[in-house]
Write an enzyme that holds these catalytic residues in place. Sequence first.
Site, PDB file in Angstrom:
ATOM      1  N   HIS A 188       7.440  10.531  -3.805  1.00  0.00           N
ATOM      2  CA  HIS A 188       6.258  10.799  -2.973  1.00  0.00           C
ATOM      3  C   HIS A 188       5.625  12.138  -3.362  1.00  0.00           C
ATOM      4  CE1 HIS A 188       8.517   8.282   0.227  1.00  0.00           C
ATOM      5  NE2 HIS A 188       7.509   7.542  -0.206  1.00  0.00           N
TER       6      HIS A 188
ATOM      7  N   LYS B 237       8.652  -1.351  13.395  1.00  0.00           N
ATOM      8  CA  LYS B 237       9.508  -1.110  12.229  1.00  0.00           C
ATOM      9  C   LYS B 237      10.501   0.006  12.554  1.00  0.00           C
ATOM     10  CE  LYS B 237       8.948  -0.331   7.272  1.00  0.00           C
ATOM     11  NZ  LYS B 237       7.995  -0.007   6.207  1.00  0.00           N
TER      12      LYS B 237
ATOM     13  N   ARG C 262       5.223   1.860  -8.491  1.00  0.00           N
ATOM     14  CA  ARG C 262       6.342   2.193  -9.373  1.00  0.00           C
ATOM     15  C   ARG C 262       6.552   1.142 -10.453  1.00  0.00           C
ATOM     16  NH1 ARG C 262       9.874   2.664  -4.178  1.00  0.00           N
ATOM     17  NH2 ARG C 262       8.589   0.823  -3.958  1.00  0.00           N
TER      18      ARG C 262
ATOM     19  N   SER D  77      12.673   5.122  -0.765  1.00  0.00           N
ATOM     20  CA  SER D  77      13.293   5.639   0.458  1.00  0.00           C
ATOM     21  C   SER D  77      14.418   4.704   0.900  1.00  0.00           C
ATOM     22  CB  SER D  77      12.254   5.735   1.578  1.00  0.00           C
ATOM     23  OG  SER D  77      11.240   6.633   1.241  1.00  0.00           O
TER      24      SER D  77
HETATM   25  O1  PNS Z   1       5.299   3.225   2.866  1.00  0.00           O
HETATM   26  P1  PNS Z   1       4.875   1.840   3.247  1.00  0.00           P
HETATM   27  O2  PNS Z   1       5.730   1.336   4.381  1.00  0.00           O
HETATM   28  O3  PNS Z   1       4.856   0.905   2.065  1.00  0.00           O
HETATM   29  O4  PNS Z   1       3.358   1.965   3.787  1.00  0.00           O
HETATM   30  C1  PNS Z   1       2.656   0.825   4.235  1.00  0.00           C
HETATM   31  C2  PNS Z   1       1.318   1.194   4.924  1.00  0.00           C
HETATM   32  C3  PNS Z   1       1.539   2.227   5.998  1.00  0.00           C
HETATM   33  C4  PNS Z   1       0.364   1.762   3.888  1.00  0.00           C
HETATM   34  C5  PNS Z   1       0.734  -0.125   5.496  1.00  0.00           C
HETATM   35  O5  PNS Z   1       1.716  -0.777   6.226  1.00  0.00           O
HETATM   36  C6  PNS Z   1      -0.484   0.101   6.382  1.00  0.00           C
HETATM   37  O6  PNS Z   1      -1.527   0.471   5.904  1.00  0.00           O
HETATM   38  N1  PNS Z   1      -0.340  -0.135   7.697  1.00  0.00           N
HETATM   39  C7  PNS Z   1      -1.382   0.086   8.675  1.00  0.00           C
HETATM   40  C8  PNS Z   1      -1.882  -1.219   9.276  1.00  0.00           C
HETATM   41  C9  PNS Z   1      -2.973  -1.855   8.428  1.00  0.00           C
HETATM   42  O7  PNS Z   1      -3.985  -1.263   8.149  1.00  0.00           O
HETATM   43  N2  PNS Z   1      -2.718  -3.114   8.028  1.00  0.00           N
HETATM   44  C10 PNS Z   1      -3.627  -3.875   7.210  1.00  0.00           C
HETATM   45  C11 PNS Z   1      -3.363  -3.658   5.734  1.00  0.00           C
HETATM   46  S1  PNS Z   1      -4.405  -4.663   4.735  1.00  0.00           S
END
Ligand code: PNS
Length: 161
Positions: A17, A41, A91, A129
Amino acid sequence: MTKAVYPGSFDPLTFGHLDIVERCVRLFDRVVVSILTNPAKEALFSVEERCDMIDKAVRKRFPNVEVDVFHGLLVDYAREKDAQVIVRGIRAVTDYEYEFQMALMNRRLAPGIETVFMMPAEHYSYLSSRLVKEIASLGGSVEGLVPPQVEKRLKKKFRKS
Ligand code: PNS
């Protein structure tokens, strides 16, 4: 002024990160590392703990980076923050399908916001993570994968449980 949000769970922050943050600060005037609060989550670290770990890692090193928390739709949040860009770290090819889908859906919801994919240094390409938590929970060393302060917190967390 270009502003980017770098969203994620950051549970916990890794050197992967931080590598992305370092690349972002070279490209954008302001970067907001944004932690998703998602009650659905289950996380190892609370949002406050995650915020604190990121803050400690970026505050002195990158003055144009702020740490924030969000809930709800990412594009709504990005609009609220006046960000033009969403940054996601990629990645391996396996990340791509999910990220591609999310980027296109976000573009449909907010055509004015661009998703930018960034690759961390190769030596972090296998770092996640999830694996860090698994290794730490089983007593393995995560040295060199996360900042020392995160390592300490992981040790403390798993000593307790
Ligand atoms: O680190 P992560 O868990 O891969 O991050 C995922 C994240 C936070 C980027 C994604 O879950 C997100 O954007 N969630 C917010 C809800 C949202 O906007 N959902 C629609 C996505 S198209």
